[in-house]
Design a protein around this motif. Structure first.
Motif, PDB file in Angstrom:
ATOM      1  N   ALA A 264       0.741  -1.198  -0.012  1.00  0.00           N
ATOM      2  CA  ALA A 264      -0.063  -0.045  -0.024  1.00  0.00           C
ATOM      3  C   ALA A 264       0.869   1.214   0.045  1.00  0.00           C
ATOM      4  O   ALA A 264       1.777   1.524   1.136  1.00  0.00           O
ATOM      5  N   PRO A 265       0.774   2.246  -0.838  1.00  0.00           N
ATOM      6  CA  PRO A 265       1.544   3.308  -0.968  1.00  0.00           C
ATOM      7  C   PRO A 265       1.506   4.180   0.184  1.00  0.00           C
ATOM      8  O   PRO A 265       0.335   4.465   0.836  1.00  0.00           O
ATOM      9  N   ASN A 266       2.333   4.900   0.725  1.00  0.00           N
ATOM     10  CA  ASN A 266       2.217   5.619   1.859  1.00  0.00           C
ATOM     11  C   ASN A 266       2.096   7.079   1.238  1.00  0.00           C
ATOM     12  O   ASN A 266       3.318   7.591   0.436  1.00  0.00           O
ATOM     13  N   PRO A 267       0.985   7.883   1.587  1.00  0.00           N
ATOM     14  CA  PRO A 267       0.886   9.153   1.181  1.00  0.00           C
ATOM     15  C   PRO A 267       1.990  10.058   1.452  1.00  0.00           C
ATOM     16  O   PRO A 267       1.963  11.277   0.737  1.00  0.00           O
ATOM     17  N   VAL A 268       2.699  10.052   2.486  1.00  0.00           N
ATOM     18  CA  VAL A 268       3.637  10.892   2.779  1.00  0.00           C
ATOM     19  C   VAL A 268       4.665  10.999   1.679  1.00  0.00           C
ATOM     20  O   VAL A 268       5.131  12.123   1.176  1.00  0.00           O
ATOM     21  N   PHE A 269       4.915  10.327   1.063  1.00  0.00           N
ATOM     22  CA  PHE A 269       6.301  10.141  -0.110  1.00  0.00           C
ATOM     23  C   PHE A 269       5.536  10.921  -1.065  1.00  0.00           C
ATOM     24  O   PHE A 269       6.287  11.910  -1.873  1.00  0.00           O
ATOM     25  N   GLU A 270       4.144  10.756  -1.659  1.00  0.00           N
ATOM     26  CA  GLU A 270       3.627  11.666  -2.697  1.00  0.00           C
ATOM     27  C   GLU A 270       3.580  13.245  -2.051  1.00  0.00           C
ATOM     28  O   GLU A 270       3.766  13.893  -3.105  1.00  0.00           O
ATOM     29  N   ALA A 271       3.262  13.311  -0.969  1.00  0.00           N
ATOM     30  CA  ALA A 271       3.224  14.708  -0.564  1.00  0.00           C
ATOM     31  C   ALA A 271       4.160  15.308  -0.573  1.00  0.00           C
ATOM     32  O   ALA A 271       4.586  16.458  -0.879  1.00  0.00           O
ATOM     33  N   ALA A 272       5.497  14.343   0.136  1.00  0.00           N
ATOM     34  CA  ALA A 272       6.844  15.100  -0.289  1.00  0.00           C
ATOM     35  C   ALA A 272       7.285  15.559  -1.449  1.00  0.00           C
ATOM     36  O   ALA A 272       7.802  16.454  -1.628  1.00  0.00           O
ATOM     37  N   ARG A 273       6.943  14.759  -2.489  1.00  0.00           N
ATOM     38  CA  ARG A 273       7.411  15.093  -3.777  1.00  0.00           C
ATOM     39  C   ARG A 273       6.446  16.385  -4.375  1.00  0.00           C
ATOM     40  O   ARG A 273       7.097  17.058  -5.146  1.00  0.00           O
ATOM     41  N   ILE A 275       5.279  18.545  -2.254  1.00  0.00           N
ATOM     42  CA  ILE A 275       5.972  19.711  -1.584  1.00  0.00           C
ATOM     43  C   ILE A 275       7.213  20.192  -2.313  1.00  0.00           C
ATOM     44  O   ILE A 275       7.593  21.546  -2.575  1.00  0.00           O
ATOM     45  N   SER A 276       8.206  19.412  -2.583  1.00  0.00           N
ATOM     46  CA  SER A 276       9.315  19.852  -3.254  1.00  0.00           C
ATOM     47  C   SER A 276       9.203  20.276  -4.611  1.00  0.00           C
ATOM     48  O   SER A 276      10.188  21.158  -5.210  1.00  0.00           O
ATOM     49  N   SER A 277       7.810  20.009  -5.234  1.00  0.00           N
ATOM     50  CA  SER A 277       7.854  20.735  -6.479  1.00  0.00           C
ATOM     51  C   SER A 277       7.501  22.100  -6.431  1.00  0.00           C
ATOM     52  O   SER A 277       7.659  22.977  -7.432  1.00  0.00           O
ATOM     53  N   LEU A 278       7.206  22.796  -5.301  1.00  0.00           N
ATOM     54  CA  LEU A 278       6.678  24.022  -5.115  1.00  0.00           C
ATOM     55  C   LEU A 278       7.854  25.145  -5.192  1.00  0.00           C
ATOM     56  O   LEU A 278       7.752  26.165  -5.561  1.00  0.00           O
ATOM     57  N   LYS A 279       9.073  24.505  -4.817  1.00  0.00           N
ATOM     58  CA  LYS A 279      10.410  25.593  -4.575  1.00  0.00           C
ATOM     59  C   LYS A 279      11.339  24.719  -5.280  1.00  0.00           C
ATOM     60  O   LYS A 279      11.663  23.622  -5.074  1.00  0.00           O
ATOM     61  N   ASP A 280      12.401  25.406  -5.645  1.00  0.00           N
ATOM     62  CA  ASP A 280      13.475  24.718  -6.054  1.00  0.00           C
ATOM     63  C   ASP A 280      14.641  24.760  -4.967  1.00  0.00           C
ATOM     64  O   ASP A 280      14.224  25.563  -3.859  1.00  0.00           O
ATOM     65  N   SER A 338       5.291  35.271  -1.375  1.00  0.00           N
ATOM     66  CA  SER A 338       5.881  34.325  -0.659  1.00  0.00           C
ATOM     67  C   SER A 338       5.068  33.059  -0.797  1.00  0.00           C
ATOM     68  O   SER A 338       3.851  33.178  -0.443  1.00  0.00           O
ATOM     69  N   LEU A 339       5.503  31.919  -0.603  1.00  0.00           N
ATOM     70  CA  LEU A 339       4.777  30.646  -0.321  1.00  0.00           C
ATOM     71  C   LEU A 339       5.393  29.825   0.845  1.00  0.00           C
ATOM     72  O   LEU A 339       6.656  29.490   0.690  1.00  0.00           O
ATOM     73  N   ASN A 340       4.748  29.460   1.873  1.00  0.00           N
ATOM     74  CA  ASN A 340       5.280  28.768   2.885  1.00  0.00           C
ATOM     75  C   ASN A 340       4.569  27.651   3.482  1.00  0.00           C
ATOM     76  O   ASN A 340       3.213  27.617   3.172  1.00  0.00           O
ATOM     77  N   ILE A 341       5.076  26.677   3.806  1.00  0.00           N
ATOM     78  CA  ILE A 341       4.376  25.348   4.498  1.00  0.00           C
ATOM     79  C   ILE A 341       4.484  25.831   6.083  1.00  0.00           C
ATOM     80  O   ILE A 341       5.450  25.925   6.642  1.00  0.00           O
ATOM     81  N   ARG A 342       3.206  26.111   6.396  1.00  0.00           N
ATOM     82  CA  ARG A 342       2.999  26.563   7.612  1.00  0.00           C
ATOM     83  C   ARG A 342       2.690  25.453   8.636  1.00  0.00           C
ATOM     84  O   ARG A 342       2.499  25.631   9.905  1.00  0.00           O
ATOM     85  N   GLY A 343       2.316  24.221   8.104  1.00  0.00           N
ATOM     86  CA  GLY A 343       1.876  22.958   9.106  1.00  0.00           C
ATOM     87  C   GLY A 343       1.880  21.890   8.120  1.00  0.00           C
ATOM     88  O   GLY A 343       1.538  21.782   6.882  1.00  0.00           O
ATOM     89  N   LEU A 344       2.063  20.658   8.696  1.00  0.00           N
ATOM     90  CA  LEU A 344       2.468  19.454   8.044  1.00  0.00           C
ATOM     91  C   LEU A 344       1.703  18.312   9.129  1.00  0.00           C
ATOM     92  O   LEU A 344       2.314  18.241  10.196  1.00  0.00           O
ATOM     93  N   LYS A 345       1.048  17.369   8.688  1.00  0.00           N
ATOM     94  CA  LYS A 345       0.526  16.641   9.609  1.00  0.00           C
ATOM     95  C   LYS A 345       0.088  15.028   8.925  1.00  0.00           C
ATOM     96  O   LYS A 345      -0.248  15.159   7.746  1.00  0.00           O
ATOM     97  N   ALA A 346       0.986  14.212   9.548  1.00  0.00           N
ATOM     98  CA  ALA A 346       0.598  12.627   9.053  1.00  0.00           C
ATOM     99  C   ALA A 346       1.035  11.872  10.390  1.00  0.00           C
ATOM    100  O   ALA A 346       2.154  11.857  10.809  1.00  0.00           O
ATOM    101  N   ALA A 347      -0.155  10.806  10.592  1.00  0.00           N
ATOM    102  CA  ALA A 347       0.154  10.073  11.592  1.00  0.00           C
ATOM    103  C   ALA A 347       0.727  10.543  12.937  1.00  0.00           C
ATOM    104  O   ALA A 347      -0.103  11.478  13.510  1.00  0.00           O
ATOM    105  N   TYR A 348       1.514   9.900  13.474  1.00  0.00           N
ATOM    106  CA  TYR A 348       1.962  10.264  14.870  1.00  0.00           C
ATOM    107  C   TYR A 348       3.362  10.437  15.015  1.00  0.00           C
ATOM    108  O   TYR A 348       4.212  10.026  14.335  1.00  0.00           O
ATOM    109  N   THR A 349       3.875  11.112  15.980  1.00  0.00           N
ATOM    110  CA  THR A 349       5.265  11.099  16.455  1.00  0.00           C
ATOM    111  C   THR A 349       5.337  11.324  17.848  1.00  0.00           C
ATOM    112  O   THR A 349       4.538  11.233  18.771  1.00  0.00           O
TER     113      THR A 349
END
Length: 508
Positions: A264-273, A275-280, A338-349
């Protein structure tokens, strides 16, 4: 009888002359008045800070509104409540002479929500005075009758800097002038906002419906932090803000990572890709058209270069190796969206961490806007960029049909907050304020084209057709919006002094 009449005329001339003299105070006289009255001004600030002021709670709004109403009535202002579809606004006005022009002051009274557990004191609404000693901020006890304060001491409480401190600077100056029987050379209007931290949702309509009541020559905003140098600061604009929430969907429910890992694909990896597409790697936003329309003239660059800053010192202060490459200096960077990631949530820490593949990832984004980049355009550009990354967007929840049809699935929601504004620095409002502040600070004044933050001033500027400038008082390291918010006592003292200088300056 003739002698009696002559005496009356002579006495009136003396009184008129005395009154006129009192209106034009020199810098040293203003400093003396500030110092002589600082104890009571500081006591009043502490009382004001004890009132909880989260704009989400009507009972807290009411208590602050009642306090403000009482204070301005004692200053012989006429007050009235401006009703809206949501939280009310409070308006106060004092007419010194009918033929005088009017100045409108904007006061923010509400503050950010608090997480008491994150503060270094039990209650963020019990103000504590601290001094920096042996590398830490330590509480100190002061006598209620004390009139000598170290300017480097700080008062820690929610809204000390944002923005009850600035509001009390104006109020304290008005109280001092009332006690001295000194009147400004213009009439004063004050509008008090109790939901600024929520984006002042009802302010635009209220200004439109009350534009005759609020009409003025200029708008002075008692909100915002000083330049990094901590010199007295005037700011002529603010960026707007728009926010977006992206929820990247994974499986229907969280899955055991041992049983379903590698399947089952983990959505965190798709989300990371995504996010990384937003800025160089230089920090430049990669959304096509994001910066379109923003052009700095040579005059703009000249004015920005006059602000005392050093990139290396700023990087050291912030603890960063190097800045992003949107612009060559900090001040120039503020002129762009500007563009900012102000929050990120996935599962638990932390202690709650567990071996799961999360069902979704939530990405919270804020975009700061300038006049050339309206919110609607920027949000549409962001939405189109997400789609180009292969996502099918839904409004909220993903259906079983959606999950079976689309490989990449996300929800996209947005909200438009304050609009950007900018006042020309080379106009009467800038000349008036600089003339006033030069009386007490000399040339040590910073004029900033815009601030990085947002303020709900566009409704006043667009509806009333007046220029606006923010009079900055709090120290730049005040922990604005965060735990341990504070205000340096020297800044509060200079804030009162600034207001006295402005209130005793004749309009051009």
């Amino acid at each position: 009888m003739k002698n009696w009449k002559a005496l009356v005329v002579f006495t009136m001339c003396i009184l008129t002359s005395y009154s006129s003299h009192c209106q034009i105070l020199k810098g040293e006289e203003l400093k003396s008045l500030t110092n002589e009255n600082f104890n009571i001004a500081f006591t009043n600030l502490r009382h004001f800070l004890k009132l909880q002021n989260d704009g989400n709670y009507p009972e807290q709004i009411d208590k602050n509104k009642h306090w403000c109403d009482s204070v301005f009535r004692k200053l012989n202002f006429k007050t009235q409540t401006i009703k809206t579809d949501g939280a009310p606004l409070l308006f106060a006005e004092k007419i010194y002479k009918k033929n005088y022009k009017s100045i409108l002051f904007y006061l923010q009274v509400d503050g950010q929500p608090v997480d008491s557990s994150a503060w270094s004191q039990t209650d963020p609404f019990t103000p504590i005075i601290k001094e920096f000693k042996n590398g830490i901020w330590s509480p100190i006890e002061i006598d209620s009758e004390q009139n000598i304060y170290d300017d480097d001491w700080r008062i820690f409480a929610r809204s000390a800097s944002d923005s009850k401190g600035p509001a009390m600077s104006l109020i304290s100056a008005l109280q001092i002038l009332q006690e001295q029987n000194i009147n400004p050379k213009y009439n004063i209007k004050v509008i008090m906002d109790f939901q600024e931290e929520l984006g002042s949702p009802d302010l635009p309509k209220a200004v439109l419906e009350n534009k005759d009541l609020l009409s003025a020559e200029m708008l002075f905003i008692m909100d915002g932090t000083r330049h990094l140098s901590n010199l007295p600061t005037l700011t002529y604009g603010a960026r707007g803000i728009a926010t977006a929430t992206i929820k990247v969907f994974g499986p229907k429910y969280a899955l055991h990572s041992g049983q379903y890992g590698n399947y089952a694909p983990n959505p965190v990896f798709e989300a990371a890709r995504l996010i990384s597409s937003l800025k160089d790697d230089r920090g430049i936003v990669q959304i096509p058209g994001f910066y379109d329309g923003v052009v700095l003239t040579e005059r703009d660059k000249q004015l920005l270069a006059m602000i005392p800053e050093n990139n290396d010192s700023l990087n050291t202060r912030l603890g960063i190796f190097s800045s992003e490459h949107v612009a060559s200096t900090y001040q120039e960077a503020l002129q762009f969206p500007s563009l900012n990631i102000r929050g990120l949530k996935a599962a638990y820490t932390g202690k709650e961490v567990r071996t799961l593949i999360p069902e979704d990832v939530v990405i919270e984004i804020d975009m700061r806007l300038v006049l050339e980049t309206p919110a609607e355009r920027q949000l549409e550009l962001l939405r189109n960029h997400i789609i180009k990354q292969g996502y099918h967007l839904v409004d909220s929840a993903a259906t079983s049909e959606d999950r079976a049809t689309f490989k990449k699935l996300a929800a996209y929601e947005y909200r438009i907050g304050s609009k950007p504004f900018r006042t020309d620095m080379d106009t009467d409002i800038g000349k008036f304020l600089n003339s006033a502040l030069e009386k007490v600070f000399g040339d040590d004044i910073v004029n900033m084209r815009t601030t990085g933050g947002s303020q709900p001033m566009a409704p006043f500027i667009q509806t009333l057709k007046i220029p606006a400038v923010s009079i900055r008082i709090p120290n730049p390291d005040n922990n604005i919006h965060g735990p341990d918010e504070n205000l340096r006592l020297g800044n509060y003292r200079e804030g009162i002094l600034s207001c006295l200088a402005i209130l005793t300056e004749p309009l051009p």
